[in-house]
Design a protein around this motif. Structure first.
Motif, PDB file in Angstrom:
ATOM      1  N   ASN A  66       0.799  -1.235   0.000  1.00 19.65           N
ATOM      2  CA  ASN A  66       0.000   0.000   0.000  1.00 19.65           C
ATOM      3  C   ASN A  66       0.828   1.279   0.000  1.00 19.65           C
ATOM      4  O   ASN A  66       0.259   2.373  -0.008  1.00 19.65           O
ATOM      5  N   TRP A  67       2.139   1.180   0.006  1.00 18.32           N
ATOM      6  CA  TRP A  67       2.936   2.401  -0.115  1.00 18.32           C
ATOM      7  C   TRP A  67       2.744   3.011  -1.501  1.00 18.32           C
ATOM      8  O   TRP A  67       2.439   2.319  -2.480  1.00 18.32           O
ATOM      9  N   ARG A  91      -3.602  -0.901  -9.483  1.00 16.54           N
ATOM     10  CA  ARG A  91      -5.038  -0.987  -9.258  1.00 16.54           C
ATOM     11  C   ARG A  91      -5.760   0.270  -9.750  1.00 16.54           C
ATOM     12  O   ARG A  91      -5.521   1.380  -9.285  1.00 16.54           O
ATOM     13  N   LYS A  92      -6.639   0.073 -10.725  1.00 16.00           N
ATOM     14  CA  LYS A  92      -7.460   1.124 -11.327  1.00 16.00           C
ATOM     15  C   LYS A  92      -6.604   2.303 -11.802  1.00 16.00           C
ATOM     16  O   LYS A  92      -7.016   3.457 -11.765  1.00 16.00           O
ATOM     17  N   ASN A  93      -5.411   1.991 -12.273  1.00 18.93           N
ATOM     18  CA  ASN A  93      -4.453   3.038 -12.634  1.00 18.93           C
ATOM     19  C   ASN A  93      -3.562   2.567 -13.775  1.00 18.93           C
ATOM     20  O   ASN A  93      -2.337   2.616 -13.683  1.00 18.93           O
ATOM     21  N   GLN A 115       3.865   7.549 -10.834  1.00 23.79           N
ATOM     22  CA  GLN A 115       3.397   7.581  -9.450  1.00 23.79           C
ATOM     23  C   GLN A 115       2.266   6.560  -9.303  1.00 23.79           C
ATOM     24  O   GLN A 115       1.222   6.670  -9.925  1.00 23.79           O
ATOM     25  N   PHE A 116       2.515   5.540  -8.471  1.00 25.59           N
ATOM     26  CA  PHE A 116       1.515   4.483  -8.318  1.00 25.59           C
ATOM     27  C   PHE A 116       1.581   3.913  -6.912  1.00 25.59           C
ATOM     28  O   PHE A 116       2.560   4.108  -6.182  1.00 25.59           O
ATOM     29  N   GLN A 117       0.521   3.224  -6.546  1.00 24.26           N
ATOM     30  CA  GLN A 117       0.436   2.585  -5.240  1.00 24.26           C
ATOM     31  C   GLN A 117       0.541   1.072  -5.414  1.00 24.26           C
ATOM     32  O   GLN A 117      -0.099   0.507  -6.298  1.00 24.26           O
ATOM     33  N   VAL A 118       1.360   0.435  -4.584  1.00 24.85           N
ATOM     34  CA  VAL A 118       1.459  -1.034  -4.635  1.00 24.85           C
ATOM     35  C   VAL A 118       0.341  -1.593  -3.753  1.00 24.85           C
ATOM     36  O   VAL A 118       0.569  -2.182  -2.706  1.00 24.85           O
ATOM     37  N   LYS A 119      -0.855  -1.398  -4.237  1.00 25.96           N
ATOM     38  CA  LYS A 119      -2.072  -1.685  -3.478  1.00 25.96           C
ATOM     39  C   LYS A 119      -2.287  -3.193  -3.316  1.00 25.96           C
ATOM     40  O   LYS A 119      -2.300  -3.942  -4.296  1.00 25.96           O
ATOM     41  N   ASP A 120      -2.477  -3.625  -2.066  1.00 27.32           N
ATOM     42  CA  ASP A 120      -2.850  -5.011  -1.765  1.00 27.32           C
ATOM     43  C   ASP A 120      -1.918  -6.027  -2.434  1.00 27.32           C
ATOM     44  O   ASP A 120      -2.369  -7.038  -2.978  1.00 27.32           O
ATOM     45  N   GLN A 121      -0.619  -5.758  -2.392  1.00 28.56           N
ATOM     46  CA  GLN A 121       0.350  -6.683  -2.966  1.00 28.56           C
ATOM     47  C   GLN A 121       1.518  -6.907  -2.023  1.00 28.56           C
ATOM     48  O   GLN A 121       1.863  -6.043  -1.214  1.00 28.56           O
ATOM     49  N   ILE A 122       2.108  -8.083  -2.145  1.00 25.87           N
ATOM     50  CA  ILE A 122       3.410  -8.391  -1.544  1.00 25.87           C
ATOM     51  C   ILE A 122       4.190  -9.162  -2.600  1.00 25.87           C
ATOM     52  O   ILE A 122       3.630  -9.586  -3.612  1.00 25.87           O
ATOM     53  N   GLY A 123       5.484  -9.349  -2.378  1.00 25.91           N
ATOM     54  CA  GLY A 123       6.189 -10.303  -3.216  1.00 25.91           C
ATOM     55  C   GLY A 123       7.341  -9.759  -4.020  1.00 25.91           C
ATOM     56  O   GLY A 123       7.830  -8.654  -3.798  1.00 25.91           O
ATOM     57  N   SER A 124       7.751 -10.578  -5.003  1.00 25.64           N
ATOM     58  CA  SER A 124       8.969 -10.361  -5.782  1.00 25.64           C
ATOM     59  C   SER A 124       8.615 -10.147  -7.248  1.00 25.64           C
ATOM     60  O   SER A 124       7.987 -11.003  -7.872  1.00 25.64           O
ATOM     61  N   PHE A 125       9.051  -9.025  -7.793  1.00 20.85           N
ATOM     62  CA  PHE A 125       8.739  -8.646  -9.167  1.00 20.85           C
ATOM     63  C   PHE A 125       9.961  -7.957  -9.772  1.00 20.85           C
ATOM     64  O   PHE A 125      10.997  -7.827  -9.123  1.00 20.85           O
ATOM     65  N   ALA A 351      -1.404 -12.607   3.067  1.00 18.02           N
ATOM     66  CA  ALA A 351      -0.379 -11.975   2.233  1.00 18.02           C
ATOM     67  C   ALA A 351      -0.478 -10.462   2.417  1.00 18.02           C
ATOM     68  O   ALA A 351      -0.039  -9.927   3.421  1.00 18.02           O
ATOM     69  N   ALA A 352      -1.106  -9.766   1.478  1.00 19.31           N
ATOM     70  CA  ALA A 352      -1.272  -8.328   1.642  1.00 19.31           C
ATOM     71  C   ALA A 352      -2.354  -8.008   2.670  1.00 19.31           C
ATOM     72  O   ALA A 352      -2.338  -6.965   3.303  1.00 19.31           O
ATOM     73  N   ARG A 353      -3.299  -8.939   2.839  1.00 16.76           N
ATOM     74  CA  ARG A 353      -4.377  -8.765   3.809  1.00 16.76           C
ATOM     75  C   ARG A 353      -4.318  -9.915   4.817  1.00 16.76           C
ATOM     76  O   ARG A 353      -3.735 -10.959   4.535  1.00 16.76           O
ATOM     77  N   PRO A 354      -4.947  -9.741   5.983  1.00 22.98           N
ATOM     78  CA  PRO A 354      -4.817 -10.765   7.018  1.00 22.98           C
ATOM     79  C   PRO A 354      -5.558 -12.060   6.731  1.00 22.98           C
ATOM     80  O   PRO A 354      -5.224 -13.090   7.284  1.00 22.98           O
TER      81      PRO A 354
END
Length: 595
Positions: A66-67, A91-93, A115-125, A351-354
């Motif tokens: 979410n940063w 997300r939507k962007n 400029q974007f948000q890493v919304k609801d994500q974790i991991g390696s890219f 992951a990104a959410r509980p």
């Protein structure tokens, strides 16, 4: 009083983009990158590669779920540039996706700020340049999205985090390579395989010339490290292994996996994996890290195309020597497929959410659209070499699809991409899939070519539910994994085989579905999908960015570059420090003013 007023003016009229973390709900992290040619000799031959801030590979983009990420990119190449963020869902962007269907290229000498948000994500890219065959020259780097502190990771905290890039590599320039592809000349055997931008360790005097710099990864005995391994190459599947060490798979492209040990892993073009590796061997000598080509048959030419780096324990007693650890049997066609089938999502982990990853019961959702995408090897269409999906070779218009949609520009594209192979001659066209917003799409990727192909979808993670040799039929659904198929953004499709994926179309925008094999992608093996919320009052897609670059039929809207939003002055300090500094700064302003 003059001091107070001056401080008041400075505080309240200071450019707001320098402290967005204070006013937004989630922190910001800033990067300032110059993309340019640099000279390197990864295989002992001097050549131009694409570096970022003078480095090859480029820097790691490190953020947390979410940063907000702000990357100011200055193009110092001699041709237009776009960077795309492989696996970041935007997300939507889709304005920030960095491919030809969504963005005008950054002209030579210009800068543009993503400029974007890493919304609801974790991991390696990872990220890479998406235009003009530039990925063959470098310009890539890693992306790490960490869990929020409140979400537990399903394994112990590793003692270190190491990013590894493996890639086939050619000493010809990307311009020469793309010209060959345009002329119907196969890329052929790569000149070598790089690990983190370095050529092979000289494990064999007859195969590896003297004087090539090789990569070394330094570790401490007894400790466990997270290795994030990315195949950033352009045409070759690679088998990754570490001599005498197990690879405990824990994550792939944003999904925590069932934790299983592998002695080696086939990593196809554009794929990313995280392994936990424990340094549990004795240190009588160093150990080989190997990335070797797969699915190429037995050929002496391929024998020299093996990447070798060194795993060095701090108490190691000698250099690595002897033969490399054995690869899988090249002629066991089912080994790699069975290995891919064994990768499952960890349904009990958050992951990104509980909530557990497996709580989304994709196998119980009604499919609304089915697309069977059939590729063909390159063929001549209107006198030019092209590749196709369902008989259509994608033509990239000068006006990006997303801008054409925004401004209702007619004639740029058509929402008529067929869901099956059509009984008609192949053609070049700008035909787009009309996706159903909040629909559930089944896509079958049928590979009629002779090489392994990787497919990637921007904007989404999809569930890999099945793969097999032969031709997909309706009965193939009987073998689907409808419970714990892994969710990822890039999947392999073996030659003469099919792979089925399921995806929930909940992300508004125009999104690219492409083959990651760069030669086939460059010649048109891709399609875009439009996902539009039909309810005007519910639209949540982010608006057109203020710094949009205009081109094609909308070029007349272009403003002077000097008027663009420019974040290049933003300091590269840690986000936690930035937030504390800015909060303290504003409190100081308020205290002084109201004293």
């Amino acid at each position: 009083m003059h001091f107070h007023l001056g401080f008041f003016y400075f505080c309240f009229f200071f450019p707001p983009y320098l402290f967005p973390a204070v006013f937004a709900g989630d922190p910001f992290v800033f990067y300032d990158w110059t993309v340019s040619y640099i000279t390197a000799s990864p295989l002992g031959v001097k050549q131009e590669v694409i570096g970022i801030n003078g480095n090859f590979p480029g820097p790691i983009l490190n953020a947390t779920t979410n940063w907000n990420v702000v990357v100011n990119v200055k193009n110092q190449l001699d041709e237009p540039l776009l960077l795309t963020w492989n696996g970041i869902q935007q997300r939507k962007n889709s304005w920030q996706d960095g491919v030809s269907g969504t963005n005008c290229p950054i002209p030579v000498g210009w800068n543009w700020t993503y400029q974007f948000q890493v919304k609801d994500q974790i991991g390696s890219f990872f990220y890479f340049p998406s235009l003009n065959f530039q990925r063959a020259a470098g310009g890539f780097g890693g992306i790490i999205i960490n869990n929020r502190v409140v979400i537990p990771v399903p394994f112990g905290t590793p003692d270190g985090d190491i990013t590894i890039f493996i890639s086939d590599w050619y000493t010809k320039s990307h311009k020469e390579l793309r010209k060959n592809v345009e002329d119907g000349i196969d890329l052929g055997v790569p000149d070598g395989v790089l690990i983190n931008g370095f050529g092979p360790y000289r494990y064999n005097d007859s195969l590896v010339p003297d004087g090539i710099a090789f990569g070394t990864i330094n570790v401490e005995p007894g400790k466990t490290y997270r290795l994030r391994v990315h195949n950033v190459g352009i045409s070759t599947s690679l088998n990754f292994r570490i001599q005498s060490h197990n690879l405990l798979l824990v994550e792939t492209e944003g999904s925590y996996t069932v934790q299983q040990n592998y002695s080696n892993m086939d990593i196809h073009i554009g794929q990313s994996y995280s392994f936990l590796v424990t340094m549990d061997q004795n240190a009588s000598s160093d150990y080989y890290i190997v990335a070797s080509p797969r699915f190429v048959g037995s050929s002496a030419a391929w024998d020299s195309a093996t990447g070798v780096a060194i795993l060095h324990y701090s108490n190691s007693q000698a250099l690595a020597s002897g033969p490399l650890p054995d690869p899988p049997n090249e002629f066991d066609s089912y080994f790699s497929m069975n290995q891919a089938r064994s990768i499952r999502i960890n349904v009990s982990a958050g992951a990104a959410r509980p909530n557990p990853q497996g709580s989304f019961k994709y196998g119980q959702i009604t499919v609304t659209d089915v697309y069977v995408l059939l590729n063909q090897p390159a063929e001549l269409i209107d006198g030019k070499w092209r590749t196709t999906l369902n008989g259509i070779s994608y033509f990239a218009p000068e006006t990006p699809l997303k801008l054409a949609e925004q401004y209702n520009v007619p004639g740029v594209y058509k929402l008529d991409f067929p869901n099956r192979m059509m009984n008609r001659p192949a053609k070049v066209d700008t035909s787009v899939i009309n996706g159903t917003y909040k629909g559930f799409m089944e896509i079958i990727l049928q590979n009629n070519d002779t090489t392994v192909q990787s497919y990637h979808m921007d904007g989404y993670a999809f569930f890999v539910v099945g793969m097999d040799y032969g031709v997909w039929t309706e009965n193939s659904r009987n073998v689907y994994n409808k419970w714990d198929g892994v969710s990822r953004c890039t999947t392999q499709v073996f030659p003469g085989a099919w792979t089925a994926i399921l995806v929930s179309l909940d992300n508004e925008g125009i999104w690219n579905l492409r083959v990651q094999n760069l030669d086939s992608w460059y010649l048109g093996q891709e399609v875009y999908m439009s996902v539009v919320n039909p309810k005007e009052t519910e639209k949540t897609e982010l608006p057109l960015p203020d710094n949009t670059i205009y081109c094609g039929l909308l070029e007349y809207l272009q403003k002077d570059q000097a008027q663009r939003i420019n974040y290049s002055g933003a300091p590269s300090i840690p986000i936690a420090s930035r937030s504390m500094i800015l909060i303290a700064f504003i409190l100081a302003c308020l205290c002084i003013f109201f004293r």
